[in-house]
Scaffold this active site. Structure first.
Site, PDB file in Angstrom:
ATOM      1  N   ASP A  55     -29.452  53.598  73.945  1.00 10.78           N
ATOM      2  CA  ASP A  55     -29.545  52.574  74.988  1.00 10.78           C
ATOM      3  C   ASP A  55     -29.239  53.173  76.361  1.00 10.78           C
ATOM      4  OD1 ASP A  55     -26.842  52.869  74.609  1.00 10.78           O
ATOM      5  OD2 ASP A  55     -26.414  50.749  74.242  1.00 10.78           O
ATOM      6  N   SER A  56     -28.943  54.486  76.378  1.00  8.33           N
ATOM      7  CA  SER A  56     -28.881  55.216  77.657  1.00  8.33           C
ATOM      8  C   SER A  56     -30.217  55.096  78.395  1.00  8.33           C
ATOM      9  CB  SER A  56     -28.543  56.692  77.419  1.00  8.33           C
ATOM     10  OG  SER A  56     -29.406  57.245  76.444  1.00  8.33           O
ATOM     11  N   ASP A  73     -30.306  52.907  68.771  1.00  4.28           N
ATOM     12  CA  ASP A  73     -29.144  52.081  69.110  1.00  4.28           C
ATOM     13  C   ASP A  73     -29.404  50.603  68.910  1.00  4.28           C
ATOM     14  OD1 ASP A  73     -26.916  53.565  69.879  1.00  4.28           O
ATOM     15  OD2 ASP A  73     -27.707  53.939  71.890  1.00  4.28           O
ATOM     16  N   LYS A  95     -27.427  52.812  65.243  1.00 10.69           N
ATOM     17  CA  LYS A  95     -26.107  53.203  65.759  1.00 10.69           C
ATOM     18  C   LYS A  95     -25.492  51.989  66.452  1.00 10.69           C
ATOM     19  CE  LYS A  95     -25.584  56.233  69.373  1.00 10.69           C
ATOM     20  NZ  LYS A  95     -24.925  55.408  70.403  1.00 10.69           N
ATOM     21  N   GLU A 132     -21.636  50.531  68.400  1.00  6.92           N
ATOM     22  CA  GLU A 132     -20.388  50.960  69.036  1.00  6.92           C
ATOM     23  C   GLU A 132     -19.213  50.104  68.570  1.00  6.92           C
ATOM     24  OE1 GLU A 132     -20.898  51.003  73.287  1.00  6.92           O
ATOM     25  OE2 GLU A 132     -22.665  52.292  73.175  1.00  6.92           O
ATOM     26  N   GLU A 160     -17.608  60.230  71.454  1.00  4.37           N
ATOM     27  CA  GLU A 160     -17.973  60.487  72.852  1.00  4.37           C
ATOM     28  C   GLU A 160     -16.720  60.560  73.719  1.00  4.37           C
ATOM     29  OE1 GLU A 160     -21.097  58.024  74.472  1.00  4.37           O
ATOM     30  OE2 GLU A 160     -20.767  58.786  76.503  1.00  4.37           O
TER      31      GLU A 160
HETATM   32  O1  KIV Z   1     -27.311  55.922  74.302  1.00  9.54           O
HETATM   33  C1  KIV Z   1     -27.086  57.133  74.139  1.00  9.54           C
HETATM   34  O2  KIV Z   1     -27.828  58.006  74.600  1.00  9.54           O
HETATM   35  C2  KIV Z   1     -25.909  57.511  73.368  1.00  9.54           C
HETATM   36  C3  KIV Z   1     -25.490  58.953  73.390  1.00  9.54           C
HETATM   37  C4  KIV Z   1     -24.828  59.225  74.675  1.00  9.54           C
HETATM   38  C5  KIV Z   1     -24.646  59.314  72.233  1.00  9.54           C
HETATM   39  O3  KIV Z   1     -25.289  56.691  72.769  1.00  9.54           O
END
Ligand code: KIV
Length: 266
Positions: A47-48, A86, A115, A117, A184
């Site tokens: 989600d970056s 994510d 993934k 959090e 992280e």
């Molecule tokens: O969203 C992302 O790119 C991430 C990485 C920084 C691990 O969660």
């Protein structure tokens, strides 16, 4: 010779064999193709993308639709890498919602793993995802979806109590069915302790070289992120093609040359 498809089982074997797992983010087919061809183990549609693709200041505006769209594009070029995607902010506030959105990421987006959090608050969600056949990566330490609660992007787990809580959370998430743990912005010693306590692999970003693998945001590695974080490295500075930069990153992670001390926190 083409590389065999990376699976969850293989990632676990890599941990046991001490063979470092290498991961990068990608958000489209062109970059995903380069990463896959260079032999990256795990591609993360993170989600970056809210920051590096959409230009937001945080990951919070990113939606499930956004991730399905980018995951589909990446999946079309992802032949050997494992595709991790994510679950975005507020898309897994209950196990039922997590199952619904994980199904979209896998069925529409082609994800092999999702993934999410958070620590102990995610245990039931991880258990339900695992029970329903969804491979899960748990993301601990600096969790960007919590940025406003954390008060900024800061190293996590420096205080002894917070570090011990993170260790307990990692073990509980593994026991609930998590297949990987991303750490992280975590002090080197804590990441090392968590890595040795777990049977599943840890993948670090700003967590030192003792993790079982490393992940970076592709744009940081390509040197095009303004004010890139300390834990990243501009691999384009010493390479003339993107493919070579990715290949050098893979070699440096496998050999233990990356991350170096200056990319880590104590
Ligand atoms: O969203 C992302 O790119 C991430 C990485 C920084 C691990 O969660």
């Amino acid at each position: 010779m083409s590389k065999r498809k990376v699976t969850v089982t293989q990632l676990r074997k890599m941990k046991q064999a001490g063979d470092k797992i290498v991961s990068l983010t990608a958000y489209d087919a062109s970059f995903a193709r380069v990463l896959d061809q260079q032999g990256i183990d795990v591609i993360l549609v993170g989600d970056s993308l809210g920051m590096v693709i959409q230009g937001h200041e945080t990951t919070i505006p990113v939606t499930v639709d956004d991730l399905v769209y980018h995951s589909k594009a990446v999946a079309s070029a992802c032949h050997s890498a494992l595709l991790m995607v994510d679950l975005p902010f507020m898309s897994y506030t209950s196990p039922e919602m997590a199952l619904r959105n994980a199904a979209r990421l896998m069925q529409e987006g082609g994800a092999h793993m999702v993934k999410l959090e958070g620590g102990s608050q995610q245990i039931e969600t991880v258990r339900q995802l695992a029970l329903h056949g969804v491979p899960v990566c748990a993301h601990l330490g600096l969790t960007p979806q919590y940025v406003h609660k954390l008060g900024g992007y800061r190293v996590q787990g420096r205080a002894a109590e917070a570090g011990q809580q993170m260790l307990k959370d990692a073990i509980a998430l593994q026991d609930a069915g998590a297949d990987i743990v991303v750490l992280e912005c975590v002090p080197i010693a804590l990441a090392k302790e968590i890595t040795s306590a777990l049977n599943v692999p840890t993948i670090g970003i700003g967590a030192g070289k003792d993790c079982d693998g490393q992940v970076l945001v592709l744009q940081d590695l390509l040197g095009i992120t303004p004010n890139a974080p300390k834990f990243s490295k501009d691999f384009m500075a010493e390479n003339t093609s993107i493919a070579n930069a990715v290949s050098n990153y893979i070699n440096d992670v496998k050999s233990g040359a990356f991350p170096a001390k200056e990319h880590c926190f104590v």
